[in-house]
Design a protein around this motif. Structure first.
Motif, PDB file in Angstrom:
ATOM      1  N   MET A  50      -1.921  22.573 -20.480  1.00  0.00           N
ATOM      2  CA  MET A  50      -2.118  23.062 -19.103  1.00  0.00           C
ATOM      3  C   MET A  50      -2.472  21.893 -18.184  1.00  0.00           C
ATOM      4  O   MET A  50      -3.546  21.857 -17.584  1.00  0.00           O
ATOM      5  CB  MET A  50      -3.208  24.130 -19.085  1.00  0.00           C
ATOM      6  CG  MET A  50      -2.834  25.362 -19.875  1.00  0.00           C
ATOM      7  SD  MET A  50      -4.145  26.600 -19.845  1.00  0.00           S
ATOM      8  CE  MET A  50      -3.519  27.777 -21.051  1.00  0.00           C
ATOM      9  N   THR A  51      -1.553  20.969 -18.081  1.00  0.00           N
ATOM     10  CA  THR A  51      -1.799  19.776 -17.267  1.00  0.00           C
ATOM     11  C   THR A  51      -1.239  19.902 -15.861  1.00  0.00           C
ATOM     12  O   THR A  51      -1.447  19.020 -15.025  1.00  0.00           O
ATOM     13  CB  THR A  51      -1.193  18.534 -17.946  1.00  0.00           C
ATOM     14  OG1 THR A  51       0.206  18.773 -18.170  1.00  0.00           O
ATOM     15  CG2 THR A  51      -1.867  18.262 -19.275  1.00  0.00           C
ATOM     16  N   ALA A  52      -0.529  20.982 -15.596  1.00  0.00           N
ATOM     17  CA  ALA A  52       0.016  21.240 -14.254  1.00  0.00           C
ATOM     18  C   ALA A  52       0.070  22.751 -14.074  1.00  0.00           C
ATOM     19  O   ALA A  52       1.017  23.408 -14.505  1.00  0.00           O
ATOM     20  CB  ALA A  52       1.401  20.630 -14.105  1.00  0.00           C
ATOM     21  N   ILE A  53      -0.989  23.306 -13.459  1.00  0.00           N
ATOM     22  CA  ILE A  53      -1.128  24.760 -13.371  1.00  0.00           C
ATOM     23  C   ILE A  53      -1.121  25.207 -11.908  1.00  0.00           C
ATOM     24  O   ILE A  53      -1.027  24.386 -10.996  1.00  0.00           O
ATOM     25  CB  ILE A  53      -2.404  25.241 -14.102  1.00  0.00           C
ATOM     26  CG1 ILE A  53      -3.645  24.469 -13.610  1.00  0.00           C
ATOM     27  CG2 ILE A  53      -2.248  25.073 -15.603  1.00  0.00           C
ATOM     28  CD1 ILE A  53      -4.955  24.881 -14.285  1.00  0.00           C
ATOM     29  N   GLY A  54      -1.223  26.505 -11.679  1.00  0.00           N
ATOM     30  CA  GLY A  54      -1.156  27.045 -10.332  1.00  0.00           C
ATOM     31  C   GLY A  54       0.248  27.489  -9.977  1.00  0.00           C
ATOM     32  O   GLY A  54       1.207  27.230 -10.712  1.00  0.00           O
ATOM     33  N   GLU A  55       0.394  28.149  -8.835  1.00  0.00           N
ATOM     34  CA  GLU A  55       1.693  28.715  -8.455  1.00  0.00           C
ATOM     35  C   GLU A  55       2.754  27.661  -8.218  1.00  0.00           C
ATOM     36  O   GLU A  55       3.952  27.922  -8.367  1.00  0.00           O
ATOM     37  CB  GLU A  55       1.547  29.616  -7.215  1.00  0.00           C
ATOM     38  CG  GLU A  55       1.251  28.904  -5.914  1.00  0.00           C
ATOM     39  CD  GLU A  55      -0.229  28.699  -5.660  1.00  0.00           C
ATOM     40  OE1 GLU A  55      -0.607  28.547  -4.496  1.00  0.00           O
ATOM     41  OE2 GLU A  55      -1.024  28.701  -6.630  1.00  0.00           O
ATOM     42  N   ASN A  56       2.319  26.444  -7.871  1.00  0.00           N
ATOM     43  CA  ASN A  56       3.281  25.341  -7.647  1.00  0.00           C
ATOM     44  C   ASN A  56       3.256  24.311  -8.765  1.00  0.00           C
ATOM     45  O   ASN A  56       3.888  23.262  -8.652  1.00  0.00           O
ATOM     46  CB  ASN A  56       2.992  24.662  -6.307  1.00  0.00           C
ATOM     47  CG  ASN A  56       3.182  25.599  -5.139  1.00  0.00           C
ATOM     48  OD1 ASN A  56       4.170  26.318  -5.077  1.00  0.00           O
ATOM     49  ND2 ASN A  56       2.232  25.609  -4.205  1.00  0.00           N
ATOM     50  N   GLN A  57       2.514  24.610  -9.815  1.00  0.00           N
ATOM     51  CA  GLN A  57       2.402  23.699 -10.968  1.00  0.00           C
ATOM     52  C   GLN A  57       1.953  22.304 -10.530  1.00  0.00           C
ATOM     53  O   GLN A  57       2.398  21.289 -11.075  1.00  0.00           O
ATOM     54  CB  GLN A  57       3.749  23.612 -11.723  1.00  0.00           C
ATOM     55  CG  GLN A  57       4.261  24.941 -12.242  1.00  0.00           C
ATOM     56  CD  GLN A  57       3.421  25.506 -13.381  1.00  0.00           C
ATOM     57  OE1 GLN A  57       3.495  25.021 -14.510  1.00  0.00           O
ATOM     58  NE2 GLN A  57       2.609  26.508 -13.088  1.00  0.00           N
ATOM     59  N   ASN A  58       1.057  22.251  -9.550  1.00  0.00           N
ATOM     60  CA  ASN A  58       0.593  20.946  -9.054  1.00  0.00           C
ATOM     61  C   ASN A  58      -0.926  20.807  -9.086  1.00  0.00           C
ATOM     62  O   ASN A  58      -1.482  19.887  -8.488  1.00  0.00           O
ATOM     63  CB  ASN A  58       1.122  20.704  -7.636  1.00  0.00           C
ATOM     64  CG  ASN A  58       0.631  21.726  -6.616  1.00  0.00           C
ATOM     65  OD1 ASN A  58       0.038  22.737  -6.990  1.00  0.00           O
ATOM     66  ND2 ASN A  58       0.893  21.470  -5.348  1.00  0.00           N
TER      67      ASN A  58
END
Length: 377
Positions: free
Chosen positions: A354-362
């Motif tokens: 989980m190194t890029a999470i959130g709705e924009n994967q940022n």
């Protein structure tokens, strides 16, 4: 919008609905009645369930802890297999329900069912599951997800499967009368953040989804303002219904979803035993500040529709004030968290991919570090 929405769980809502479980559990079933630490023996729920199960062949399994562990639930798996249980009845809050969702899938799996949680396998079948909900918060009583911990490795993971939808869920608000303020506040915060994770993302054109989310949020804000009425049936009835609708899958169908607050919060719970609701209250306001540019349009909309203000930054302040009004601190330092929190959480997220999470994967690990540092203000 493009989505498929299916929810097979029957909801039995209202007073004296526990007796309705006999409509859904076949008479020839061998039932495992699962509950937590025994609070259901103080509020009359245990007696109501026992009465409803008269004439059934059933066994009991108790001791499911908050943030259920595979260590505990694997004991139930062993019992299910040894006793040829063919129906599981979960009686409790989200932890008991989540533990039983793991149980019904693990009971028909030959390997180590942690495979479902680390993503190396998917359930292909599960035993039927019914729920009598005693603490509204997670919405787990009518969705296809579960979150389970492993004490041995300080991990808190999740999986989804259509096979673990409960067949039915009894929501009788009168059973909430024995809940303490901490449990009620945690439940309200959990439902609020569930809704935000599906709402404070990208602007969309769905009048129904946004409008429904805003209705849930406004309802929860109203309950927070009426906190002094939390002992009334009407207040409890509304929290139970709002919490259910916050995560039954509909408001997130076809719209962007975030869930970064939950991913970070899960690691805080795994390492420090922090209540789930409080872990969310600590993380969410700071995440909204760090990711403000991504979220400012929906924050402004939320301010206008939910709080009657016209300022995106002030909306974050209002959210934080809401939690404080319930006695829930948003400061990590109030929970006795050590100075290893940043490295513990970021290393766990990295381990779990989980190194890029959130709705924009940022929301990257450096952003998580910034969020946690702000949370320890």
């Amino acid at each position: 919008m493009t989505y498929t929405y299916h929810n097979p769980t029957v909801i039995e809502f209202g007073k004296n609905k526990i007796e309705s479980i006999t409509n859904y559990i076949p008479k020839d079933s061998k039932v495992l009645f699962v509950f937590g630490g025994g609070s259901i023996k103080k509020n009359g729920v245990y007696e109501q369930v026992i009465k409803a199960l008269e004439g059934y062949d059933f066994l009991e399994f108790s001791g499911v802890e908050p943030n259920p562990t595979v260590e505990t639930m694997n004991k139930a798996v062993k019992l299910v297999k040894e006793e040829n249980i063919d129906f599981v009845l979960a009686v409790g809050g989200g932890s008991v329900v989540d533990g039983c969702k793991y149980l019904v899938a693990a009971a028909l799996y030959e390997g180590d069912a942690w495979d479902f949680l680390d993503g190396s396998a998917q359930p292909k079948e599960a035993l039927p599951l019914g729920v009598v909900l005693t603490l509204p918060a997670t919405g787990s009583e009518s969705n296809s997800g579960t979150v389970v911990s492993r004490k041995e490795t300080n991990e808190k993971r999740y999986f989804f499967s259509p096979f673990i939808f409960p067949k039915f869920a009894v929501l009788d608000p009168s059973v909430m009368s024995s809940l303490d303020d901490r449990q009620l506040a945690n439940g309200l915060v959990d439902a609020f953040v569930h809704t935000c994770e599906q709402y404070i993302t990208c602007p969309n054109d769905s009048l129904l989804h946004d409008g429904y989310s805003e209705t849930i949020l406004k309802g929860l804000v109203s309950l927070a303002k009426d906190w002094d009425k939390r002992d009334t049936y009407n207040w409890q009835e509304n929290l139970m219904l709002l919490a259910n609708q916050a995560l039954n899958g509909f408001i997130g169908s076809g719209v962007a979803q975030d869930w970064a607050t939950h991913m970070i919060g899960h690691e805080l719970t795994a390492f420090y035993g922090l209540d789930h609701g409080r872990s969310l209250a600590v993380v969410q306001p700071q995440l909204l500040r760090v990711m403000f540019e991504d979220k400012k349009e929906k924050l402004l909309q939320m301010g206008q529709k939910v709080f009657n203000i016209n300022d995106a930054q002030e909306t974050i302040e209002k959210i934080e004030e809401l939690y404080h009004s319930l006695g829930v601190s948003t400061n990590l330092n109030d929970y006795g968290i050590d100075n290893k929190v940043v490295s513990n959480v970021t290393s766990a997220l990295e381990k779990h991919g989980m190194t890029a999470i959130g709705e924009n994967q940022n929301i990257t690990l450096d952003k998580v570090e910034e969020i946690l540092n702000l949370a320890a203000k």
